[in-house]
Motif scaffolding. Structure first.
Motif, mmCIF file in Angstrom:
data_model
loop_
_atom_site.group_PDB
_atom_site.id
_atom_site.type_symbol
_atom_site.label_atom_id
_atom_site.label_comp_id
_atom_site.label_asym_id
_atom_site.label_seq_id
_atom_site.Cartn_x
_atom_site.Cartn_y
_atom_site.Cartn_z
ATOM 1 N N THR A 27 -101.019 -78.920 -75.060
ATOM 2 C CA THR A 27 -100.405 -78.968 -73.731
ATOM 3 C C THR A 27 -100.261 -77.583 -73.124
ATOM 4 N N ALA A 28 -100.171 -76.542 -73.977
ATOM 5 C CA ALA A 28 -100.090 -75.175 -73.451
ATOM 6 C C ALA A 28 -101.402 -74.740 -72.814
ATOM 7 N N LEU A 29 -102.503 -75.389 -73.178
ATOM 8 C CA LEU A 29 -103.807 -75.033 -72.615
ATOM 9 C C LEU A 29 -104.128 -75.800 -71.340
ATOM 10 N N LEU A 30 -103.335 -76.819 -71.017
ATOM 11 C CA LEU A 30 -103.618 -77.649 -69.846
ATOM 12 C C LEU A 30 -103.017 -77.041 -68.584
ATOM 13 N N PRO A 31 -103.744 -77.081 -67.477
ATOM 14 C CA PRO A 31 -103.163 -76.612 -66.208
ATOM 15 C C PRO A 31 -102.130 -77.602 -65.693
ATOM 16 N N GLU A 32 -101.250 -77.122 -64.835
ATOM 17 C CA GLU A 32 -100.232 -78.000 -64.260
ATOM 18 C C GLU A 32 -100.867 -78.954 -63.254
ATOM 19 N N ARG A 33 -100.466 -80.193 -63.320
ATOM 20 C CA ARG A 33 -100.962 -81.216 -62.407
ATOM 21 C C ARG A 33 -99.765 -81.938 -61.786
ATOM 22 N N PRO A 34 -99.790 -82.207 -60.460
ATOM 23 C CA PRO A 34 -98.687 -82.940 -59.832
ATOM 24 C C PRO A 34 -98.659 -84.389 -60.306
ATOM 25 N N ARG A 57 -100.468 -93.962 -57.105
ATOM 26 C CA ARG A 57 -100.025 -94.268 -58.457
ATOM 27 C C ARG A 57 -99.757 -92.972 -59.218
ATOM 28 N N ARG A 58 -98.781 -93.021 -60.063
ATOM 29 C CA ARG A 58 -98.452 -91.845 -60.857
ATOM 30 C C ARG A 58 -99.617 -91.495 -61.792
ATOM 31 N N ARG A 59 -99.784 -90.213 -62.017
ATOM 32 C CA ARG A 59 -100.797 -89.737 -62.948
ATOM 33 C C ARG A 59 -100.376 -90.117 -64.368
ATOM 34 N N ILE A 60 -101.326 -90.685 -65.117
ATOM 35 C CA ILE A 60 -101.053 -91.041 -66.500
ATOM 36 C C ILE A 60 -100.720 -89.776 -67.294
ATOM 37 N N SER A 61 -99.700 -89.847 -68.093
ATOM 38 C CA SER A 61 -99.268 -88.685 -68.868
ATOM 39 C C SER A 61 -100.387 -88.178 -69.777
ATOM 40 N N ASP A 62 -100.526 -86.857 -69.845
ATOM 41 C CA ASP A 62 -101.531 -86.266 -70.731
ATOM 42 C C ASP A 62 -101.248 -86.609 -72.187
ATOM 43 N N ARG A 63 -99.988 -86.746 -72.533
ATOM 44 C CA ARG A 63 -99.643 -87.067 -73.925
ATOM 45 C C ARG A 63 -100.172 -88.446 -74.317
ATOM 46 N N ILE A 64 -100.108 -89.394 -73.408
ATOM 47 C CA ILE A 64 -100.624 -90.734 -73.692
ATOM 48 C C ILE A 64 -102.125 -90.679 -73.951
ATOM 49 N N VAL A 65 -102.847 -89.960 -73.102
ATOM 50 C CA VAL A 65 -104.302 -89.863 -73.263
ATOM 51 C C VAL A 65 -104.648 -89.088 -74.531
ATOM 52 N N PHE A 66 -103.877 -88.058 -74.829
ATOM 53 C CA PHE A 66 -104.117 -87.282 -76.042
ATOM 54 C C PHE A 66 -103.966 -88.154 -77.285
#
Length: 277
Positions: A17-24, A36-45
């Motif tokens: 997550t430290a390597l990912l850019p910020e996304r609204p 629609r809300r952006r799916i959490s990066d943690r879920i996809v990870f």
């Protein structure tokens, strides 16, 4: 069912997550100001870890929290950002800093796995009745930590892959003056090692390898570690960059797992497992 234990998943996610850019959370260019809300990066990870470990399809792993299309799109987004390759590099640097890479003993060997879907790095397998297969030429240190790899079709001979595999040493920075390479025999092997100033302990055909090439088992064990991830043992991905991304993720897991296991007796930290992994 989690693909990996929490003591391994949490440090992986913390660095990822430290390597990912910020996304609204919502798309800023939507004409009505909502979406629609952006799916959490943690879920996809977590879905990517499950895909790697279980080897199932994107449709099989998708559920109400995340669709198969979202997993593929986010995967391609992270590949374009170079997140998987950078994560692997950080894990390797951390291992070298805390434990130390054994760079004076290098092992190189190839492994053939199935690739039923074919693709850019697949070819007719000579050990599977001509079916589509994937060959990887891997290079490890003296313990078995993967230093580099080259992917090719299963019909490629090991000899042409040795030079680009050894080229991965250039990415490691300062190297010992005396490096011994443990590998199989071929007509071009000795000449190639001499050109690079490397010593070779070569397993000759017809002779027992454990006696005169005793350190080669480290790379064979690493191949077994990689094949424990079912998506690598039976690869359905067709694009080379996607195959590389899953290999980078698997190599990161192997490196971090080895780091935690070896540092368990010498270091203390808050999330340290209660038992040695």
């Amino acid at each position: 069912m989690p693909a990996l234990p929490s003591w391994l998943t949490e440090p992986l996610w913390g660095q990822f997550t430290a390597l990912l850019p910020e996304r609204p959370e919502y798309h800023p260019e939507h004409p009505l100001g909502c979406h629609r809300r952006r799916i959490s990066d943690r879920i996809v990870f977590d879905k990517m870890l499950q895909l790697l470990h279980f080897g199932c399809s994107y449709q099989a792993i998708a559920d109400t929290t995340c669709s198969a299309t979202t997993i593929r799109n986010r995967r391609d987004e992270w590949i374009q950002l170079g997140v998987f390759a950078r994560l692997k590099q950080i894990a390797l640097e951390s291992y070298d800093r805390i434990v130390g890479l054994v760079l004076d003993q290098i092992a190189v060997d190839g492994s053939i796995t199935k690739a039923p879907g074919g693709g850019e790095v697949a070819g007719r397998s000579p050990v599977d009745r001509g079916k589509q297969g994937l060959k990887r030429s891997g290079m490890t240190d003296g313990y078995g930590i993967l230093l580099g790899r080259v992917l090719a079709g299963a019909n490629r001979h090991d000899s042409p892959l040795l030079a680009p595999t050894l080229d991965r040493l250039n990415d490691l920075g300062p190297l010992p003056d005396d490096i011994t390479v443990h590998l199989d025999d071929s007509d071009k092997t000795r000449a190639l090692l001499d050109e690079r100033g490397l010593h070779g302990r070569i397993a000759h055909k017809g002779e027992k390898a454990p006696i005169q090439a005793s350190q080669r088992w480290h790379v064979e064990r690493t191949h077994a570690w990689q094949n424990a991830f079912h998506r690598l043992a039976r690869c359905y991905e067709r694009r080379a960059i996607v195959v590389d991304a899953f290999f980078d993720l698997a190599d990161t897991i192997i490196t971090v797992r080895s780091l935690i296991r070896q540092a368990w007796t010498t270091h203390r930290w808050d999330e340290r497992p209660h038992r040695r992994p």
